[in-house]
Design an enzyme around this catalytic site. Structure first.
Site, mmCIF file in Angstrom:
data_model
loop_
_atom_site.group_PDB
_atom_site.id
_atom_site.type_symbol
_atom_site.label_atom_id
_atom_site.label_comp_id
_atom_site.label_asym_id
_atom_site.label_seq_id
_atom_site.Cartn_x
_atom_site.Cartn_y
_atom_site.Cartn_z
ATOM 1 N NE ARG A 117 -0.094 0.057 4.966
ATOM 2 C CZ ARG A 117 -0.531 0.230 6.191
ATOM 3 N NH1 ARG A 117 -1.805 0.471 6.411
ATOM 4 N NH2 ARG A 117 0.300 0.176 7.217
ATOM 5 C CB CYS A 121 2.723 7.791 -9.614
ATOM 6 S SG CYS A 121 3.159 9.355 -10.374
ATOM 7 C CD GLU A 156 0.083 5.991 9.038
ATOM 8 O OE1 GLU A 156 0.743 5.108 8.464
ATOM 9 O OE2 GLU A 156 -0.011 6.077 10.272
ATOM 10 C CB CYS A 161 6.551 8.593 -7.349
ATOM 11 S SG CYS A 161 6.495 7.806 -8.962
ATOM 12 C CB CYS A 163 7.472 7.781 -12.567
ATOM 13 S SG CYS A 163 6.229 9.068 -12.453
ATOM 14 C CB CYS A 166 7.373 12.207 -10.158
ATOM 15 S SG CYS A 166 5.856 11.497 -9.496
ATOM 16 C CD GLU A 313 -3.963 4.475 12.115
ATOM 17 O OE1 GLU A 313 -2.971 3.780 12.429
ATOM 18 O OE2 GLU A 313 -4.268 4.714 10.946
ATOM 19 C CD GLU A 361 -1.694 -3.411 9.611
ATOM 20 O OE1 GLU A 361 -2.867 -3.194 9.262
ATOM 21 O OE2 GLU A 361 -0.860 -2.512 9.839
ATOM 22 C CE LYS A 362 -1.293 -14.649 10.741
ATOM 23 N NZ LYS A 362 -0.327 -14.160 9.743
ATOM 24 C CG HIS A 364 -1.692 -3.622 15.001
ATOM 25 N ND1 HIS A 364 -2.466 -2.884 15.873
ATOM 26 C CD2 HIS A 364 -0.650 -2.829 14.679
ATOM 27 C CE1 HIS A 364 -1.910 -1.693 16.045
ATOM 28 N NE2 HIS A 364 -0.799 -1.635 15.335
HETATM 29 C C1 GLA Z 1 -0.487 2.826 10.551
HETATM 30 C C2 GLA Z 1 -1.608 2.656 9.536
HETATM 31 C C3 GLA Z 1 -2.618 1.619 9.925
HETATM 32 C C4 GLA Z 1 -1.964 0.420 10.547
HETATM 33 C C5 GLA Z 1 -1.143 0.868 11.717
HETATM 34 C C6 GLA Z 1 -0.504 -0.290 12.466
HETATM 35 O O1 GLA Z 1 -0.662 3.827 11.439
HETATM 36 O O2 GLA Z 1 -2.262 3.870 9.254
HETATM 37 O O3 GLA Z 1 -3.342 1.268 8.762
HETATM 38 O O4 GLA Z 1 -1.167 -0.208 9.605
HETATM 39 O O5 GLA Z 1 -0.108 1.691 11.262
HETATM 40 O O6 GLA Z 1 0.269 0.148 13.552
HETATM 41 ZN ZN ZN Z 2 5.483 9.328 -10.313
#
Ligand code: GLA
Ligand code: ZN
Length: 682
Positions: A117, A121, A156, A161, A163, A166, A313, A361-362, A364
């Site tokens: 994730r 770009c 976040e 990038c 490329c 960019c 978070e 993240e299972k 977390h």
């Molecule tokens: C970040 C992300 C979340 C998750 C947490 C785990 O803050 O925004 O999606 O991955 O980390 O700590």
């Molecule tokens: Zn780019």
């Protein structure tokens, strides 16, 4: 500056409590149980849709909102709200497959495969078009939905990038900033190593396989990345602004993440939010870590001039990606959550509501564990915190207007890190935090701002290692001191300008007149080396001990400044180590060396007394106890927090308070339990 801000959305005059919720990962049969558990956990807000693009648009142009409709309705039926995200933080596989230009290119110029994730770009017209389309659909569909409370842009924003798209955007950005190649060459000092550019098409983003030694280029690239991220965000945001003008917009920041200058993003948001993952119970004592976390909370409060922010978070128990994923000890969940509130958060939210069954993240921390019931320690901790927040309605929207500002500046951090010399580890952030700690320990509220923020209203501005001084900053500092303010500056200040070119004519460059010194050289010390500073007898601050000076010692000449302390040894023994310059009605101090904590403690204690700095509570705080203030201008709420793993006793004197969490009257000698918190209202 208002005394009290309205709640984040007028619909909900309470603290928000909840978390990232991914019903799209679960069968519908679980959703009703989620709602039952949310009520039991005293949760009222869920962040939905964050990585849900593949469910929202399973094939190009085929949208499916039916599942989200049901979730939004369920939230509304259960008197809960949605912090509704745009899904651009992760994209469906069909999008990368059909349009490879959306895949990010690394600094070594290799293009990533589809995966993970936060890897798109920011310039790609296709990605911009696709994110705008899905934002539009979301806004059209939910604009009048009673559950919609806040928009959560992407997730976040981060990274860069390299490329061709960019690169071209960067060249255009440079043309716009510098106008001519002559100006750019001049600003970047490109005659060094024959780096003169003769055509715009020769300019490339910095790369490990190309140019990385021109500081002006590196700095420009970082500025460009922030601007391009903002540009991307505004594109994604435009339909939301148009269709839901009354719904506040945020995006979740990451503390002092160095890749983006958050001060440039903040003006485009309605409310600031951030994701906080401290390593509690780790190698650093909790009370030291707590101070560093407090520093970041204060940045987030200041990003919109004191307006309450969102703790978007945090983990209810452990953070699985840490090298050691230690559980929060009993009491720490309540304490760390209320610490955010103590510094100005109007929410406590988690990653995540229900623990994923699969993928990275299972493990977390989550409110609902794999066991799937309310019968867990963590669930009970969360429910208890929810009950605490329900008692704090009067605190919603309150803030603090401190007497003290500490300057922590992103561009300055970039420039300091890029410089070769006077030592590899220059420690800008920890230095700012060490100065901040002297106030934290005394319960003196502090703003943490960048160098461009207004200074009126402060009594004291502390600007450690102000290496870069951008245009106008020295003039504003002069005006501040002239009008009676007190400035504290340190070694390694006033060295470069906004292009990372050295100030000529003697350091600290544009601050020389204000500080009344000439900083001729700086000595870097090996880890085992130590010098000392010796206060002058009868100095106005009453300093009377010798203090250790390590790592960096500037060799200065007092011009108009008075000397308050001198070095003890080495060839610069007796040279000034601490000076003060009277300037207009104020004073400007210069700390020439990196001194020990005892120095910072004594020095700032003297200034706190001299300047009568506002404190959250009139009490001596034992080690590890922190006190912060929120007020509506009329009532005061002092948060008293014990970051020690043992109880602590504090003498609150004759004043009498009500602890809003327990309803008890508190006065005199008071015991704070291990990780205990009180919210003392006057
Ligand atoms: C970040 C992300 C979340 C998750 C947490 C785990 O803050 O925004 O999606 O991955 O980390 O700590
Ligand atoms: Zn780019």
């Amino acid at each position: 500056m208002p005394e009290r801000y309205p709640p984040i959305h007028p619909k909900c005059p309470h603290f928000l409590h909840g978390g990232d919720y991914n019903p799209d990962q679960w069968p519908e049969a679980v959703w009703a149980e989620d709602m039952r558990l949310m009520k039991l956990a005293h949760c009222n807000a869920m962040s939905v849709g964050i990585f849900a693009w593949a469910r929202l648009e399973p094939a190009e142009g085929q949208f499916d909102f039916s599942w989200l409709d049901r979730i939004m309705d369920l939230l509304a039926d259960n008197e809960a709200y949605a912090v509704l995200a745009t899904p651009s933080g992760a994209r469906p596989a069909w999008l990368s497959q059909t349009y490879p230009e959306v895949l990010r290119v690394r600094p070594d110029r290799g293009r990533n495969l589809h995966g993970v994730r936060h890897n798109h770009c920011f310039t790609s017209p296709v990605y911009r078009e696709k994110t705008r389309l899905v934002s539009t659909k979301l806004a059209e569909r939910y604009k009048d939905h009673p559950a919609l409370l806040v928009w959560h842009m992407s997730n976040e924003y981060s990274g860069e990038c390299h490329c061709d798209l960019c690169r071209d955007a960067f060249r255009a950005w440079l043309q716009n900033r510098y106008g001519t190649l002559d100006a750019l060459n001049q600003a970047w000092w490109t005659t060094f190593w024959a780096h003169t550019y003769t055509d715009w098409s020769q300019l490339e983003p910095p790369s490990p396989i190309g140019e990385r030694s021109v500081h002006g280029l590196n700095l420009s690239w970082k500025r460009f990345i922030t601007d391009q991220t903002v540009d991307f965000m505004l594109h994604e945001m435009a339909p939301l602004r148009e269709l839901t003008p009354d719904v506040p917009i945020t995006t979740n920041f990451m503390g002092t993440y160095p890749g983006l200058n958050y001060w440039m993003i903040a003006p485009h948001l309605d409310v600031i939010s951030w994701d906080s993952y401290p390593r509690w119970h780790g190698e650093q004592p909790d009370h030291e870590l707590a101070c560093s976390v407090a520093f970041v909370h204060d940045i987030n409060r200041c990003l919109k001039g004191g307006k309450p922010f969102m703790l978007m978070e945090s983990t209810p128990s452990m953070t699985n990606w840490m090298s050691v994923a230690k559980l929060k000890r009993p009491g720490m969940h309540r304490l760390s959550s209320l610490q955010a509130v103590a510094h100005g958060s109007d929410t406590v939210q988690y990653f995540q509501w229900r623990k994923s069954r699969g993928a990275s993240e299972k493990f977390h921390g989550a409110v609902v564990d794999h066991v799937g019931t309310e019968d867990s320690r963590v669930f009970r901790d969360v429910a208890e915190l929810g009950q605490c927040l329900e008692k704090l309605d009067d605190v919603v929207g309150t803030t603090v207007h401190p007497d003290v500002a500490v300057v922590y500046d992103w561009e300055n951090a970039w420039a300091i890190d890029d410089a070769q010399g006077p030592r590899h580890e220059k420690g800008y952030l920890p230095t700012c935090q060490r100065h901040y700690r002297a106030f934290w320990k005394r319960g003196v509220p502090v703003d943490v701002i960048d160098m461009d923020q207004p200074l009126d209203g402060y009594k004291l501005v502390v600007a450690p290692m102000l290496y870069m001084v951008r245009p106008g900053v020295a003039e504003r500092l002069e005006a501040f001191v002239e009008a009676g303010g007190t400035l504290v500056a340190t070694y390694w200040s006033g060295i470069v300008d906004e292009n990372d070119l050295c100030h000529l004519g003697g350091f600290p460059g544009p601050l020389r007149k204000l500080l009344g010194i000439w900083d001729e050289e700086i000595d870097a010390l090996y880890p085992g080396d130590v010098n000392h500073i010796v206060p002058k007898d009868g100095n106005a601050l009453g300093l009377c001990h010798e203090y250790e000076a390590r790592e960096l010692c500037a060799l200065v000449h007092a011009e108009s400044a008075h000397v308050l302390a001198r070095y003890k040894s080495d060839f610069y023994a007796k040279r000034p180590a601490l000076t003060v310059n009277e300037f207009g009605s104020g004073e400007a101090y210069y700390i020439a060396s990196r001194n020990d904590d005892a120095f910072l403690h004594d020095f700032y204690a003297a200034l706190a007394t001299r300047l009568r700095l506002q404190r959250a509570l009139i009490a001596t705080l034992p080690e590890g106890i922190s006190a912060t203030l929120r007020t509506d201008g009329n009532r005061h709420f002092a948060f008293l927090m014990n970051f020690n793993s043992r109880p602590a006793t504090i003498d609150l004197g004759p004043a009498s308070y009500t602890d809003l969490l327990t309803g008890r009257t508190i006065t005199g000698e008071t015991v704070l339990h291990t990780y205990g918190v009180m919210v003392l209202a006057d």
